[in-house]
Design a protein around this motif. Structure first.
Motif, mmCIF file in Angstrom:
data_model
loop_
_atom_site.group_PDB
_atom_site.id
_atom_site.type_symbol
_atom_site.label_atom_id
_atom_site.label_comp_id
_atom_site.label_asym_id
_atom_site.label_seq_id
_atom_site.Cartn_x
_atom_site.Cartn_y
_atom_site.Cartn_z
ATOM 1 N N THR A 9 46.415 -4.709 1.045
ATOM 2 C CA THR A 9 47.676 -5.438 0.950
ATOM 3 C C THR A 9 47.936 -6.316 2.170
ATOM 4 O OG1 THR A 9 48.933 -3.553 1.799
ATOM 5 C CG2 THR A 9 48.711 -3.744 -0.601
ATOM 6 N N SER A 10 47.268 -6.066 3.258
ATOM 7 C CA SER A 10 47.453 -6.914 4.438
ATOM 8 C C SER A 10 46.933 -8.332 4.184
ATOM 9 C CB SER A 10 46.770 -6.302 5.661
ATOM 10 O OG SER A 10 45.362 -6.287 5.507
ATOM 11 N N TYR A 11 46.063 -8.502 3.193
ATOM 12 C CA TYR A 11 45.534 -9.810 2.839
ATOM 13 C C TYR A 11 46.458 -10.588 1.906
ATOM 14 C CZ TYR A 11 40.883 -8.536 4.599
ATOM 15 O OH TYR A 11 39.822 -8.176 5.379
ATOM 16 N N PHE A 12 47.404 -9.936 1.257
ATOM 17 C CA PHE A 12 48.187 -10.562 0.195
ATOM 18 C C PHE A 12 48.969 -11.795 0.634
ATOM 19 C CE2 PHE A 12 48.426 -6.732 -2.930
ATOM 20 C CZ PHE A 12 47.050 -6.764 -3.060
ATOM 21 N N PRO A 13 49.666 -11.777 1.776
ATOM 22 C CA PRO A 13 50.369 -13.001 2.171
ATOM 23 C C PRO A 13 49.423 -14.197 2.339
ATOM 24 C CG PRO A 13 51.204 -11.139 3.412
ATOM 25 C CD PRO A 13 49.977 -10.662 2.684
ATOM 26 N N GLY A 63 43.844 -3.623 -7.298
ATOM 27 C CA GLY A 63 43.945 -3.589 -8.760
ATOM 28 C C GLY A 63 43.350 -2.338 -9.368
ATOM 29 N N LEU A 64 42.288 -1.832 -8.787
ATOM 30 C CA LEU A 64 41.653 -0.634 -9.318
ATOM 31 C C LEU A 64 42.369 0.650 -8.915
ATOM 32 C CD1 LEU A 64 37.874 -1.531 -8.873
ATOM 33 C CD2 LEU A 64 39.206 -1.490 -11.003
ATOM 34 N N ASN A 65 43.179 0.594 -7.867
ATOM 35 C CA ASN A 65 43.861 1.802 -7.396
ATOM 36 C C ASN A 65 45.185 1.449 -6.726
ATOM 37 O OD1 ASN A 65 44.438 4.387 -6.713
ATOM 38 N ND2 ASN A 65 42.680 4.687 -5.370
ATOM 39 N N PRO A 66 46.144 0.892 -7.481
ATOM 40 C CA PRO A 66 47.392 0.442 -6.855
ATOM 41 C C PRO A 66 48.225 1.563 -6.254
ATOM 42 C CG PRO A 66 47.551 0.316 -9.230
ATOM 43 C CD PRO A 66 46.119 0.638 -8.898
ATOM 44 N N GLY A 67 48.139 2.760 -6.787
ATOM 45 C CA GLY A 67 48.908 3.873 -6.254
ATOM 46 C C GLY A 67 48.527 4.240 -4.838
ATOM 47 N N LYS A 68 47.316 3.923 -4.461
ATOM 48 C CA LYS A 68 46.843 4.222 -3.105
ATOM 49 C C LYS A 68 47.486 3.304 -2.079
ATOM 50 C CE LYS A 68 42.593 4.764 -0.475
ATOM 51 N NZ LYS A 68 41.133 4.733 -0.507
ATOM 52 N N ALA A 70 50.763 1.756 -2.002
ATOM 53 C CA ALA A 70 52.135 1.596 -2.482
ATOM 54 C C ALA A 70 53.010 0.794 -1.521
ATOM 55 C CB ALA A 70 52.755 2.961 -2.734
ATOM 56 N N ASP A 71 52.450 0.278 -0.447
ATOM 57 C CA ASP A 71 53.251 -0.473 0.523
ATOM 58 C C ASP A 71 53.460 -1.929 0.127
ATOM 59 O OD1 ASP A 71 50.607 -1.166 0.965
ATOM 60 O OD2 ASP A 71 50.782 -1.210 3.135
ATOM 61 N N TYR A 72 53.065 -2.310 -1.069
ATOM 62 C CA TYR A 72 53.250 -3.685 -1.511
ATOM 63 C C TYR A 72 53.878 -3.692 -2.896
ATOM 64 C CZ TYR A 72 52.484 -8.672 -1.231
ATOM 65 O OH TYR A 72 52.677 -10.019 -1.133
ATOM 66 N N PRO A 73 55.184 -3.445 -2.967
ATOM 67 C CA PRO A 73 55.842 -3.278 -4.266
ATOM 68 C C PRO A 73 55.941 -4.575 -5.073
ATOM 69 C CG PRO A 73 57.461 -3.293 -2.510
ATOM 70 C CD PRO A 73 56.101 -3.296 -1.854
ATOM 71 N N GLU A 74 55.781 -5.739 -4.455
ATOM 72 C CA GLU A 74 55.924 -6.991 -5.195
ATOM 73 C C GLU A 74 54.761 -7.250 -6.126
ATOM 74 O OE1 GLU A 74 55.976 -7.068 -1.715
ATOM 75 O OE2 GLU A 74 58.113 -7.064 -1.425
ATOM 76 N N ALA A 75 53.636 -6.585 -5.924
ATOM 77 C CA ALA A 75 52.444 -6.849 -6.732
ATOM 78 C C ALA A 75 52.597 -6.295 -8.127
ATOM 79 C CB ALA A 75 51.221 -6.262 -6.061
#
Length: 75
Positions: A9-13, A63-68, A70-75
């Motif tokens: 998630t650090s890559y998302f922005p 995408g394969l493991n979003p629960g792992k 959870a610090d990016y709720p906007e996805a």
């Protein structure tokens, strides 16, 4: 101040800035691609959409493991 995202998630922005699409769109594309497995999905994002390896890898890992991640709720 919120904790800084870690892991994929650090890559998302950066992904959203560089490619001009929200993360939710990328994840929907991955889901509808019909591809299974990490490598197949990463290779598809790179070939079909021109993503760099790190960005593609981050999207697929999430995408394969979003629960792992959870610090990016906007996805």
């Amino acid at each position: 101040m919120a904790d800084k995202p870690k892991g994929p998630t650090s890559y998302f922005p950066s992904i959203e800035r560089q490619y001009g699409r929200p993360i939710a769109d990328w994840l929907a594309d991955l889901e509808s691609s019909g591809l299974e497995g990490h490598k197949a999905q990463v290779d598809w994002l790179k070939a079909e959409h021109g993503l760099g390896h790190g960005h593609a890898n981050a999207l697929v890992a999430y995408g394969l493991n979003p629960g792992k991640y959870a610090d990016y709720p906007e996805a």
